[in-house]
Design an enzyme around this catalytic site. Structure first.
Site, PDB file in Angstrom:
ATOM      1  NE  ARG A  12      -0.418   0.484   4.845  1.00  0.00           N
ATOM      2  CZ  ARG A  12      -0.616  -0.104   6.013  1.00  0.00           C
ATOM      3  NH1 ARG A  12      -1.604  -0.958   6.156  1.00  0.00           N
ATOM      4  NH2 ARG A  12       0.157   0.172   7.030  1.00  0.00           N
ATOM      5  CB  ILE A  14       5.368   5.502  -0.634  1.00  0.00           C
ATOM      6  CG1 ILE A  14       4.799   6.851  -0.161  1.00  0.00           C
ATOM      7  CG2 ILE A  14       6.625   5.702  -1.471  1.00  0.00           C
ATOM      8  CD1 ILE A  14       5.717   7.625   0.781  1.00  0.00           C
ATOM      9  CB  ALA A  83       9.020  -1.709   5.419  1.00  0.00           C
ATOM     10  CG  ASP A  88       4.401  10.882  15.246  1.00  0.00           C
ATOM     11  OD1 ASP A  88       5.342  10.143  14.922  1.00  0.00           O
ATOM     12  OD2 ASP A  88       3.766  11.570  14.435  1.00  0.00           O
ATOM     13  CD  GLN A 144       7.250  12.486  12.610  1.00  0.00           C
ATOM     14  OE1 GLN A 144       7.983  13.070  11.811  1.00  0.00           O
ATOM     15  NE2 GLN A 144       6.294  11.662  12.218  1.00  0.00           N
ATOM     16  CE1 TYR A 147       9.052   7.816   9.557  1.00  0.00           C
ATOM     17  CE2 TYR A 147       9.311  10.190   9.325  1.00  0.00           C
ATOM     18  CZ  TYR A 147       9.012   8.964   8.776  1.00  0.00           C
ATOM     19  OH  TYR A 147       8.669   8.877   7.445  1.00  0.00           O
ATOM     20  CE1 TYR A 179       4.277  14.873   7.619  1.00  0.00           C
ATOM     21  CE2 TYR A 179       5.130  16.998   6.899  1.00  0.00           C
ATOM     22  CZ  TYR A 179       4.985  16.022   7.874  1.00  0.00           C
ATOM     23  OH  TYR A 179       5.573  16.198   9.098  1.00  0.00           O
TER      24      TYR A 179
HETATM   25  P1  NDP Z   1       2.106   3.070   4.929  1.00  0.00           P
HETATM   26  O1  NDP Z   1       1.872   3.041   6.399  1.00  0.00           O
HETATM   27  O2  NDP Z   1       0.994   3.389   4.035  1.00  0.00           O
HETATM   28  O3  NDP Z   1       2.717   1.666   4.463  1.00  0.00           O
HETATM   29  C1  NDP Z   1       3.790   1.111   5.158  1.00  0.00           C
HETATM   30  C2  NDP Z   1       4.094  -0.254   4.605  1.00  0.00           C
HETATM   31  O4  NDP Z   1       5.211  -0.764   5.358  1.00  0.00           O
HETATM   32  C3  NDP Z   1       2.961  -1.259   4.771  1.00  0.00           C
HETATM   33  O5  NDP Z   1       2.922  -2.095   3.643  1.00  0.00           O
HETATM   34  C4  NDP Z   1       3.373  -2.060   6.003  1.00  0.00           C
HETATM   35  O6  NDP Z   1       2.894  -3.399   6.001  1.00  0.00           O
HETATM   36  C5  NDP Z   1       4.877  -2.056   5.849  1.00  0.00           C
HETATM   37  N1  NDP Z   1       5.559  -2.284   7.116  1.00  0.00           N
HETATM   38  C6  NDP Z   1       5.532  -1.534   8.239  1.00  0.00           C
HETATM   39  N2  NDP Z   1       6.281  -2.103   9.186  1.00  0.00           N
HETATM   40  C7  NDP Z   1       6.788  -3.245   8.646  1.00  0.00           C
HETATM   41  C8  NDP Z   1       7.611  -4.284   9.139  1.00  0.00           C
HETATM   42  N3  NDP Z   1       8.095  -4.278  10.373  1.00  0.00           N
HETATM   43  N4  NDP Z   1       7.919  -5.310   8.302  1.00  0.00           N
HETATM   44  C9  NDP Z   1       7.437  -5.352   7.035  1.00  0.00           C
HETATM   45  N5  NDP Z   1       6.666  -4.390   6.510  1.00  0.00           N
HETATM   46  C10 NDP Z   1       6.328  -3.358   7.316  1.00  0.00           C
HETATM   47  O7  NDP Z   1       3.351   4.054   4.741  1.00  0.00           O
HETATM   48  P2  NDP Z   1       3.731   5.084   3.554  1.00  0.00           P
HETATM   49  O8  NDP Z   1       3.449   4.482   2.244  1.00  0.00           O
HETATM   50  O9  NDP Z   1       3.192   6.392   3.894  1.00  0.00           O
HETATM   51  O10 NDP Z   1       5.298   5.179   3.803  1.00  0.00           O
HETATM   52  C11 NDP Z   1       6.239   4.368   3.125  1.00  0.00           C
HETATM   53  C12 NDP Z   1       7.641   4.880   3.460  1.00  0.00           C
HETATM   54  O11 NDP Z   1       7.744   6.251   3.107  1.00  0.00           O
HETATM   55  C13 NDP Z   1       7.981   4.795   4.942  1.00  0.00           C
HETATM   56  O12 NDP Z   1       9.324   4.437   5.104  1.00  0.00           O
HETATM   57  C14 NDP Z   1       7.758   6.224   5.421  1.00  0.00           C
HETATM   58  O13 NDP Z   1       8.543   6.513   6.551  1.00  0.00           O
HETATM   59  C15 NDP Z   1       8.198   7.007   4.201  1.00  0.00           C
HETATM   60  N6  NDP Z   1       7.636   8.345   4.132  1.00  0.00           N
HETATM   61  C16 NDP Z   1       6.278   8.560   4.177  1.00  0.00           C
HETATM   62  C17 NDP Z   1       5.768   9.839   4.103  1.00  0.00           C
HETATM   63  C18 NDP Z   1       4.315  10.129   4.154  1.00  0.00           C
HETATM   64  O14 NDP Z   1       3.960  11.306   4.262  1.00  0.00           O
HETATM   65  N7  NDP Z   1       3.431   9.152   4.056  1.00  0.00           N
HETATM   66  C19 NDP Z   1       6.671  10.995   3.989  1.00  0.00           C
HETATM   67  C20 NDP Z   1       8.068  10.658   3.916  1.00  0.00           C
HETATM   68  C21 NDP Z   1       8.517   9.385   3.993  1.00  0.00           C
HETATM   69  P3  NDP Z   1       1.459  -3.754   6.665  1.00  0.00           P
HETATM   70  O15 NDP Z   1       0.460  -3.017   5.810  1.00  0.00           O
HETATM   71  O16 NDP Z   1       1.314  -5.222   6.546  1.00  0.00           O
HETATM   72  O17 NDP Z   1       1.513  -3.246   8.057  1.00  0.00           O
END
Ligand code: NDP
Length: 240
Positions: A12, A14, A83, A88, A144, A147, A179
Site C-alpha cells: 500500500r 508509497i 517499509a 509519535d 518525531q 522517526y 508529506y
Molecule cells: P504506509 O503506512 O501506508 O505503508 C507502510 C508499509 O510498510 C505497509 O505495507 C506495512 O505493512 C509495511 N511495514 C511496516 N512495518 C513493517 C515491518 N516491520 N515489516 C514489514 N513491513 C512493514 O506508509 P507510507 O506508504 O506512507 O510510507 C512508506 C515509506 O515512506 C515509509 O518508510 C515512510 O517513513 C516514508 N515516508 C512517508 C511519508 C508520508 O507522508 N506518508 C513521507 C516521507 C517518507 P502492513 O500493511 O502489513 O503493516
C-alpha cells in the site's frame, strides 16, 4: 533490461506505487509486508505482484524472506527499502518501546535487507539500493525524535553503502519525500494536515507515483553515476 526487484512495505501507499511502477517498467517485482493479509491479497489480485509476509525488523525473518523471493524470482538486483512506521510522542515522553520500534523498523531493517542482497550484487557487479527516507530526516520534526533519528540514520547509511559499493557496480541512494496522505498519516489530526498544506508552496500532498518516478530513474542502468545522493521531493516545503 528486466531486473529482479524487491520493495519492502509494498502492499500500500508509497511502496505499492513504487512496485507497480517497477512492474510497469518490465521488472520482475516482489513486495513484502508485515501483517495486513487482506490488503496484501487485494494488492496481488489487482497488480499481479506477489506479496511476501515478514517483519523487516527481524534479521532471521529478512534472511528467510530474501531466500523465498530469490527462489521464486531469481537474485535480487534492485532493493527498495520502503517499509516504515511511526509512533509519535513528545521527546520528553518518548518511551524506550517507541524508540526501539521505530529505529528497528525504519533503520535496522535497512541495514539487514541491504546487507542480505549486497554480497550477491557485488558478485554480479550490479545492484541498485534505494532507501525511502523522509523530509523530516533532513529538517527535523516535532514529536518525531525516533522517526527523525531513524530517517537521518538511513540517509547516512546510504552514503556509506554508496562508497563501498561504488567499485562493484552498486549504487545506493535515498529519496526523501515530504508529506503524502497515506495510511501512515491516519493518526494525524486534520488541523495539522491543513497547516502542512498551508505551508506547502504547491498546496497539496505528494502522490506515490511521484515518488516512484524518482525510484525508476535511480534504478535505471543509466543512473550508474548517481550514487550516495538524496533526491528531495516535497512540493517545495523544505529546500536545500
Ligand atoms: P504506509 O503506512 O501506508 O505503508 C507502510 C508499509 O510498510 C505497509 O505495507 C506495512 O505493512 C509495511 N511495514 C511496516 N512495518 C513493517 C515491518 N516491520 N515489516 C514489514 N513491513 C512493514 O506508509 P507510507 O506508504 O506512507 O510510507 C512508506 C515509506 O515512506 C515509509 O518508510 C515512510 O517513513 C516514508 N515516508 C512517508 C511519508 C508520508 O507522508 N506518508 C513521507 C516521507 C517518507 P502492513 O500493511 O502489513 O503493516
Amino acid at each position: 533490461m528486466a531486473r529482479v526487484a524487491l520493495v519492502t512495505g509494498g502492499i500500500r501507499g508509497i511502496g505499492a506505487g513504487i512496485a507497480v511502477a517497477l512492474h510497469g517498467a518490465g521488472h520482475k517485482v516482489a513486495v513484502n509486508y508485515r501483517g495486513d493479509d487482506e490488503v496484501a491479497r487485494r494488492f496481488t489480485e489487482q497488480s499481479g505482484i506477489a506479496a511476501y509476509k515478514w517483519d523487516v525488523a527481524d534479521h532471521e525473518a529478512c534472511k528467510a524472506g530474501v531466500a523465498q523471493v530469490e527462489a521464486a524470482l531469481g537474485a535480487i538486483e534492485i532493493l527498495v527499502n520502503n517499509a516504515g512506521t511511526v509512533t509519535d510522542a513528545k521527546f520528553e515522553n518518548l518511551t524506550f518501546e517507541q524508540w526501539h520500534l521505530v529505529l528497528r523498523t525504519n533503520l535496522d531493517s535497512c541495514f539487514y535487507m541491504s546487507q542480505l542482497v549486497y554480497r550477491g550484487m557485488k558478485e554480479r557487479k550490479f545492484g541498485r539500493i534505494v532507501n525511502i527516507g523522509s523530509m523530516n530526516g533532513q529538517a527535523g520534526q516535532l514529536n518525531q525524535a525516533n522517526y527523525v533519528a531513524a530517517k537521518a540514520g538511513m540517509h547516512g547509511l546510504t552514503k556509506a553503502i554508496a562508497l563501498e559499493g561504488a567499485k562493484h557496480g552498486i549504487t545506493a541512494n535515498t529519496v526523501a519525500p515530504g508529506y503524502l496522505d497515506t495510511y501512515m498519516m491516519r493518526t494525524m489530526p486534520e488541523r495539522i494536515k491543513q497547516k502542512i498544506l498551508d505551508k506547502s508552496p504547491v498546496r497539496r500532498f505528494g502522490q506515490p507515483d511521484e515518488v516512484a518516478h524518482a525510484v525508476l530513474f535511480l534504478v535505471d542502468e543509466k543512473a550508474a553515476w548517481t550514487t550516495g545522493s538524496t533526491i528531495t521531493m516535497n512540493g517545495g516545503s523544505h529546500m536545500y
